[in-house]
Motif scaffolding. Sequence first.
Motif, PDB file in Angstrom:
ATOM      1  N   ASN A   1       1.047  -1.329   0.188  1.00  0.00           N
ATOM      2  CA  ASN A   1       0.111   0.066   0.161  1.00  0.00           C
ATOM      3  C   ASN A   1       0.859   1.304   0.219  1.00  0.00           C
ATOM      4  O   ASN A   1       0.635   2.172  -0.759  1.00  0.00           O
ATOM      5  CB  ASN A   1      -0.941  -0.137   1.334  1.00  0.00           C
ATOM      6  N   LEU A   2       2.018   1.306   0.637  1.00  0.00           N
ATOM      7  CA  LEU A   2       2.775   2.525   0.806  1.00  0.00           C
ATOM      8  C   LEU A   2       3.601   2.517  -0.349  1.00  0.00           C
ATOM      9  O   LEU A   2       3.982   3.615  -1.024  1.00  0.00           O
ATOM     10  CB  LEU A   2       3.815   2.244   1.953  1.00  0.00           C
TER      11      LEU A   2
ATOM     12  N   PRO B   1      -3.287  -0.499  10.845  1.00  0.00           N
ATOM     13  CA  PRO B   1      -2.967  -0.892  12.139  1.00  0.00           C
ATOM     14  C   PRO B   1      -1.708  -0.553  12.723  1.00  0.00           C
ATOM     15  O   PRO B   1      -1.392  -0.102  13.942  1.00  0.00           O
ATOM     16  CB  PRO B   1      -3.353  -2.393  12.411  1.00  0.00           C
ATOM     17  N   ASP B   2      -0.551  -0.697  11.963  1.00  0.00           N
ATOM     18  CA  ASP B   2       0.598  -0.457  12.235  1.00  0.00           C
ATOM     19  C   ASP B   2       1.143   1.042  12.421  1.00  0.00           C
ATOM     20  O   ASP B   2       0.943   1.769  11.342  1.00  0.00           O
ATOM     21  CB  ASP B   2       1.738  -1.156  11.288  1.00  0.00           C
ATOM     22  N   PRO B   3       1.216   1.509  13.675  1.00  0.00           N
ATOM     23  CA  PRO B   3       1.665   2.819  13.774  1.00  0.00           C
ATOM     24  C   PRO B   3       2.901   3.219  12.755  1.00  0.00           C
ATOM     25  O   PRO B   3       3.088   4.457  12.246  1.00  0.00           O
ATOM     26  CB  PRO B   3       2.220   3.137  15.205  1.00  0.00           C
TER      27      PRO B   3
ATOM     28  N   VAL C   1      -5.544   4.202   2.429  1.00  0.00           N
ATOM     29  CA  VAL C   1      -5.510   3.032   3.126  1.00  0.00           C
ATOM     30  C   VAL C   1      -4.364   2.681   4.147  1.00  0.00           C
ATOM     31  O   VAL C   1      -4.504   2.193   5.336  1.00  0.00           O
ATOM     32  CB  VAL C   1      -5.580   2.125   1.966  1.00  0.00           C
ATOM     33  N   ALA C   2      -3.259   3.444   3.649  1.00  0.00           N
ATOM     34  CA  ALA C   2      -1.874   3.440   4.621  1.00  0.00           C
ATOM     35  C   ALA C   2      -2.131   4.101   5.808  1.00  0.00           C
ATOM     36  O   ALA C   2      -1.619   3.856   6.859  1.00  0.00           O
ATOM     37  CB  ALA C   2      -0.817   3.728   3.945  1.00  0.00           C
TER      38      ALA C   2
ATOM     39  N   ALA D   1       1.732   9.403   6.649  1.00  0.00           N
ATOM     40  CA  ALA D   1       1.548  10.860   6.855  1.00  0.00           C
ATOM     41  C   ALA D   1       2.928  11.659   6.558  1.00  0.00           C
ATOM     42  O   ALA D   1       2.572  12.843   6.141  1.00  0.00           O
ATOM     43  CB  ALA D   1       1.559  10.973   8.547  1.00  0.00           C
ATOM     44  N   ASP D   2       3.808  11.293   6.827  1.00  0.00           N
ATOM     45  CA  ASP D   2       5.343  11.833   6.319  1.00  0.00           C
ATOM     46  C   ASP D   2       5.153  12.035   4.873  1.00  0.00           C
ATOM     47  O   ASP D   2       5.474  13.315   4.122  1.00  0.00           O
ATOM     48  CB  ASP D   2       6.442  11.166   6.659  1.00  0.00           C
TER      49      ASP D   2
END
Length: 500
Positions: free
Chosen positions: A184-185, A226-228, A221-222, A235-236
């Motif tokens: 996804n990233l 659930p993974d911080p 989606v990213a 976000a970055d």
Amino acid sequence: MLAGPYGSSGKCSKAPTQFASREGLLHPWCLLALAILCSFALLAPSRAHGGAPPEVLAGAILFGTVFESLADPDALARRDVPDEVRPRIEAFAARAEAFRSRLPEVERPRGPEVWAVEKRRHMERDMVALIDTPGIEKAACDYAAAAVLAYEWEGFSEVPLKEAACAADFLASHPTTPLRPYLNLFLAHRYRCATEILRGERGARDATTRAAANYKACLEVALKDPDPLVRFVAADMEKRPHLYLEETEARLQRGPVGGAPCPDAALPGAIQDPRAWALACFVISAGPEAASPGTLSEFQADLYGEGQPALFIGSTVDRGNAGGMHYVFKQEGSAYRYLGSLFLHPKAFETLGPGADGNPRMIRYHRLGADEGLLQSVVYDGKSFVVTRSEKVFAQGRDRARFCELFELMCREDPEPGPLTAREPPLPLRRALDLAEGNVEDKRIDLTGQYLHSIGLRYDENARTSYWHVQWMWSQPRIGGEFGLRVYMNGQVVPAPLGP
């Protein structure tokens, strides 16, 4: 079925192999997204980089491996790292340190293929370091072995879009894959970079809209993962003004960094100092011996037939009997644009001007041995130099005359059989040209598809006299059959066609 360097039937080894990560190995356009995107936020000038200035440090990171910043001890020292992310960075670093690749060993030829193989191993490592779940090692290896990954993007949108399409197809056909957080990233990064490139391409409005929409969808989606750590990287990515073009422009000015290969195809943007840029490329390909500016060699050739010759820069260190790699630049104002690279010998290379499609055409001789080589037609398609035809010839044997007609300077390496003096020839050039054109008309020679290319003073060893050589060339790329004439000083005109 995904296609990769190991083939569709390539299997990952059950016994892991040692994987040595080297900082500065990958090209910036080979970035596999993820934490590399937040490297500026995570990493300050550190002891690992000798306290380099921020702009230099940024270049080093961008030429590093994916998640390289997260594996750095200084990553946790940053105040802007949320508390919930710190344990994930520690876990990532530990798994990256313990990683051993399961990709099969392959012979690593020198050149771009090296970077492609290393890139896949880095992708495999980063998947395993990010995702801690049973079976991740095999899943990561299988995907990395077959993924569509270019060793560099060369500034064109279709490359990241193809890589994204591969990842999207995989997710669609493997809905339960544990690789989803990583991919996804990866998709968000590729679509975002493609969007930035497409904005500068003509007629790409619809494609830009689609790429931007796909970027937003994948990023959303990213951001909800659930993974911080995944959320932090997403976000970055979202807050950065550029993911690709800004670094591309910076790279153009400083040249290759950290061992990344120089591109074979054109780059967007302007280069202020093409010689320094090319010198950095030769240091990578030939080593420290090529670091001195005095090792550079250069010549100019008018590719477009517009009176503004392109600059070809080679190296006296990185070349052999057949020639060497040359980086080609076209001056635009006070700066230069990089056109691409081309292997050639300056004395066995001729420009033919643009064809009917406007693309520059060239012909070169690529030496294979003492008496044989390839006579090749080359076209510059606006992105790279492409060989359109290749014919084996024997330059010292049966094809000697034809070879010398094309590449006079190569034949002049032999002892001159007679003087080509600087005195005015008995038969003026204008008169020789008139005789040649009159001969064509009188003999009713069909020159359809050919144009008058050149006229030069030559020496006939057998007749021991000078003559004017008048040469026609094909308007479209083609080898053999070019018409030519010898006009001797007494007015005699003798046919001298090239090839059959």
